[in-house]
Design a protein around this motif. Structure first.
Motif, PDB file in Angstrom:
ATOM      1  N   MET A  58       4.350   8.700 -11.118  1.00 41.44           N
ATOM      2  CA  MET A  58       3.939   7.473 -11.815  1.00 41.44           C
ATOM      3  C   MET A  58       4.231   6.243 -10.956  1.00 41.44           C
ATOM      4  O   MET A  58       3.411   5.338 -10.877  1.00 41.44           O
ATOM      5  N   PHE A  59       5.407   6.226 -10.329  1.00 40.69           N
ATOM      6  CA  PHE A  59       5.743   5.064  -9.497  1.00 40.69           C
ATOM      7  C   PHE A  59       4.745   4.905  -8.354  1.00 40.69           C
ATOM      8  O   PHE A  59       4.331   3.787  -8.033  1.00 40.69           O
ATOM      9  N   SER A  60       4.343   6.023  -7.748  1.00 37.69           N
ATOM     10  CA  SER A  60       3.396   5.954  -6.631  1.00 37.69           C
ATOM     11  C   SER A  60       2.051   5.398  -7.084  1.00 37.69           C
ATOM     12  O   SER A  60       1.392   4.666  -6.335  1.00 37.69           O
ATOM     13  N   ASN A  61       1.634   5.719  -8.307  1.00 42.55           N
ATOM     14  CA  ASN A  61       0.378   5.188  -8.838  1.00 42.55           C
ATOM     15  C   ASN A  61       0.462   3.676  -9.052  1.00 42.55           C
ATOM     16  O   ASN A  61      -0.466   2.931  -8.719  1.00 42.55           O
ATOM     17  N   ILE A  62       1.578   3.229  -9.612  1.00 40.54           N
ATOM     18  CA  ILE A  62       1.777   1.796  -9.828  1.00 40.54           C
ATOM     19  C   ILE A  62       1.819   1.073  -8.486  1.00 40.54           C
ATOM     20  O   ILE A  62       1.205   0.008  -8.321  1.00 40.54           O
ATOM     21  N   LEU A  63       2.526   1.668  -7.531  1.00 36.88           N
ATOM     22  CA  LEU A  63       2.627   1.060  -6.207  1.00 36.88           C
ATOM     23  C   LEU A  63       1.263   0.962  -5.543  1.00 36.88           C
ATOM     24  O   LEU A  63       0.938  -0.060  -4.917  1.00 36.88           O
ATOM     25  N   SER A  64       0.433   1.990  -5.691  1.00 36.13           N
ATOM     26  CA  SER A  64      -0.914   1.975  -5.110  1.00 36.13           C
ATOM     27  C   SER A  64      -1.754   0.851  -5.695  1.00 36.13           C
ATOM     28  O   SER A  64      -2.484   0.153  -4.977  1.00 36.13           O
ATOM     29  N   VAL A  65      -1.651   0.665  -7.005  1.00 40.26           N
ATOM     30  CA  VAL A  65      -2.407  -0.409  -7.669  1.00 40.26           C
ATOM     31  C   VAL A  65      -1.939  -1.770  -7.179  1.00 40.26           C
ATOM     32  O   VAL A  65      -2.755  -2.664  -6.885  1.00 40.26           O
ATOM     33  N   GLU A  66      -0.632  -1.948  -7.072  1.00 42.24           N
ATOM     34  CA  GLU A  66      -0.095  -3.228  -6.611  1.00 42.24           C
ATOM     35  C   GLU A  66      -0.478  -3.505  -5.160  1.00 42.24           C
ATOM     36  O   GLU A  66      -0.758  -4.648  -4.787  1.00 42.24           O
ATOM     37  N   LEU A  67      -0.498  -2.467  -4.342  1.00 42.12           N
ATOM     38  CA  LEU A  67      -0.929  -2.645  -2.950  1.00 42.12           C
ATOM     39  C   LEU A  67      -2.398  -3.035  -2.872  1.00 42.12           C
ATOM     40  O   LEU A  67      -2.788  -3.865  -2.037  1.00 42.12           O
ATOM     41  N   LEU A  68      -3.220  -2.460  -3.745  1.00 48.29           N
ATOM     42  CA  LEU A  68      -4.640  -2.813  -3.767  1.00 48.29           C
ATOM     43  C   LEU A  68      -4.847  -4.289  -4.097  1.00 48.29           C
ATOM     44  O   LEU A  68      -5.767  -4.926  -3.587  1.00 48.29           O
ATOM     45  N   LYS A  69      -3.981  -4.835  -4.940  1.00 47.89           N
ATOM     46  CA  LYS A  69      -4.087  -6.249  -5.298  1.00 47.89           C
ATOM     47  C   LYS A  69      -3.875  -7.157  -4.081  1.00 47.89           C
ATOM     48  O   LYS A  69      -4.383  -8.275  -4.037  1.00 47.89           O
ATOM     49  N   THR A  70      -3.090  -6.678  -3.119  1.00 48.95           N
ATOM     50  CA  THR A  70      -2.796  -7.503  -1.938  1.00 48.95           C
ATOM     51  C   THR A  70      -3.808  -7.297  -0.808  1.00 48.95           C
ATOM     52  O   THR A  70      -3.751  -7.994   0.198  1.00 48.95           O
ATOM     53  N   LYS A  71      -4.726  -6.336  -0.983  1.00 46.73           N
ATOM     54  CA  LYS A  71      -5.611  -5.934   0.109  1.00 46.73           C
ATOM     55  C   LYS A  71      -6.437  -7.088   0.654  1.00 46.73           C
ATOM     56  O   LYS A  71      -6.583  -7.251   1.862  1.00 46.73           O
ATOM     57  N   ARG A  72      -6.993  -7.901  -0.231  1.00 45.98           N
ATOM     58  CA  ARG A  72      -7.864  -9.002   0.191  1.00 45.98           C
ATOM     59  C   ARG A  72      -7.166 -10.355   0.150  1.00 45.98           C
ATOM     60  O   ARG A  72      -7.814 -11.393   0.186  1.00 45.98           O
ATOM     61  N   SER A  73      -5.852 -10.341   0.064  1.00 49.33           N
ATOM     62  CA  SER A  73      -5.102 -11.591  -0.012  1.00 49.33           C
ATOM     63  C   SER A  73      -4.737 -12.077   1.387  1.00 49.33           C
ATOM     64  O   SER A  73      -5.011 -11.413   2.393  1.00 49.33           O
ATOM     65  N   VAL A  74      -4.077 -13.230   1.431  1.00 46.74           N
ATOM     66  CA  VAL A  74      -3.665 -13.812   2.717  1.00 46.74           C
ATOM     67  C   VAL A  74      -2.333 -13.246   3.190  1.00 46.74           C
ATOM     68  O   VAL A  74      -1.856 -13.621   4.261  1.00 46.74           O
ATOM     69  N   LEU A  75      -1.732 -12.349   2.399  1.00 48.52           N
ATOM     70  CA  LEU A  75      -0.372 -11.908   2.696  1.00 48.52           C
ATOM     71  C   LEU A  75      -0.247 -11.212   4.045  1.00 48.52           C
ATOM     72  O   LEU A  75       0.619 -11.557   4.859  1.00 48.52           O
ATOM     73  N   TRP A  76      -1.090 -10.238   4.303  1.00 52.34           N
ATOM     74  CA  TRP A  76      -0.972  -9.472   5.544  1.00 52.34           C
ATOM     75  C   TRP A  76      -1.328 -10.303   6.773  1.00 52.34           C
ATOM     76  O   TRP A  76      -0.629 -10.199   7.796  1.00 52.34           O
ATOM     77  N   PRO A  77      -2.379 -11.133   6.730  1.00 51.19           N
ATOM     78  CA  PRO A  77      -2.601 -12.036   7.873  1.00 51.19           C
ATOM     79  C   PRO A  77      -1.432 -12.972   8.138  1.00 51.19           C
ATOM     80  O   PRO A  77      -1.102 -13.256   9.299  1.00 51.19           O
TER      81      PRO A  77
END
Length: 245
Positions: free
Chosen positions: A1-20
């Motif tokens: 369950m934690f891995s599923n939640i983590l995957s969803v949260e990571l997807l939210k950051t995919k198109r954000s400015v965070l990684w750049p």
């Protein structure tokens, strides 16, 4: 369950400015620090000084004292911003998921972003150092430790910033608080209490200039651990009880 939640949260950051930002902010810090060193500080350096270490000290002034504490706040606010803007808190919490797991998923992403930022800083500095041909002894282990200690020292501040970020819907309010408490770092760093001030801790741990004034590593990690557990626990308890609109 934690891995599923983590995957969803990571997807939210995919198109954000965070990684750049994790790549660009270290680049800017190195440009300012090494540039300042080559233009101004180098004339005050003795012939036997290690320029790898001296230039790094200049980078830490910009990065550790200014950009990194500010960046922690930007990361935390952005991680929570999507949920604040779209009613995502209420939506996701309507599902049978653990608030504890959701909280730690966001905290994990925040820690991961900071780890990537530190790796980016050390890697880019080593690359630029070879490009500009810094003289002296290059010891990879030292810079890896500077990056690691800076990351560890930033974790209590990250936990505190995430607590503020999910608690306030405003994007600017937690950032304003964070920046206001970052500004005194230059003054606090000149006092014996710098190692106990969360906004100053990362730069103190990353800077060779403060090695002689550091308390023992046992004392430092005890302080970091207490602050980390305190901010994480208080934030989690608040998150579990908070009613989101």
């Amino acid at each position: 369950m934690f891995s599923n939640i983590l995957s969803v949260e990571l997807l939210k950051t995919k198109r954000s400015v965070l990684w750049p930002l994790a790549l660009l902010v270290p680049s800017l810090s190195i440009f300012l620090g090494v540039g300042n060193f080559l233009v101004n500080a180098r004339e005050f350096i003795g012939p036997d000084d290690n320029l790898w270490v001296e230039a790094w000290s200049q980078v830490v002034i910009f990065y550790g004292m200014i950009f990194l504490p500010t960046l922690v706040g930007i990361y935390a606010v952005t991680i929570c911003r999507f949920d604040h803007l779209t009613g995502g808190w209420k939506q996701i919490l309507s599902f049978p998921i653990s608030r504890i797991k959701l909280y730690f998923a966001k905290l994990f992403i925040l820690y991961l972003l900071l780890a990537v930022t530190q790796l980016s800083l050390v890697g880019q500095y080593i690359f630029i150092g070879h490009i500009v041909d810094l003289s002296g002894t290059f010891v990879l282990k030292d810079f890896v430790l500077y990056g690691l200690f800076g990351w560890l020292a930033s974790l209590p501040l990250a936990s505190l910033q995430l607590w503020l970020a999910f608690n306030w819907r405003s994007f600017g309010l937690p950032l304003t608080v964070n920046i206001a408490l970052t500004i005194p770092v230059l003054m606090v760093s000149q006092t014996p209490y710098a190692f106990y001030y969360p906004w100053a801790q990362p730069s103190m741990m990353m800077s060779p200039a403060y090695e002689l004034f550091r308390p023992s590593y046992e004392e430092l990690f005890a302080v970091f651990s207490v602050l980390l557990i305190l901010f994480t626990t208080l934030g989690l308890l608040h998150f579990r009880r908070k009613e989101f609109a």
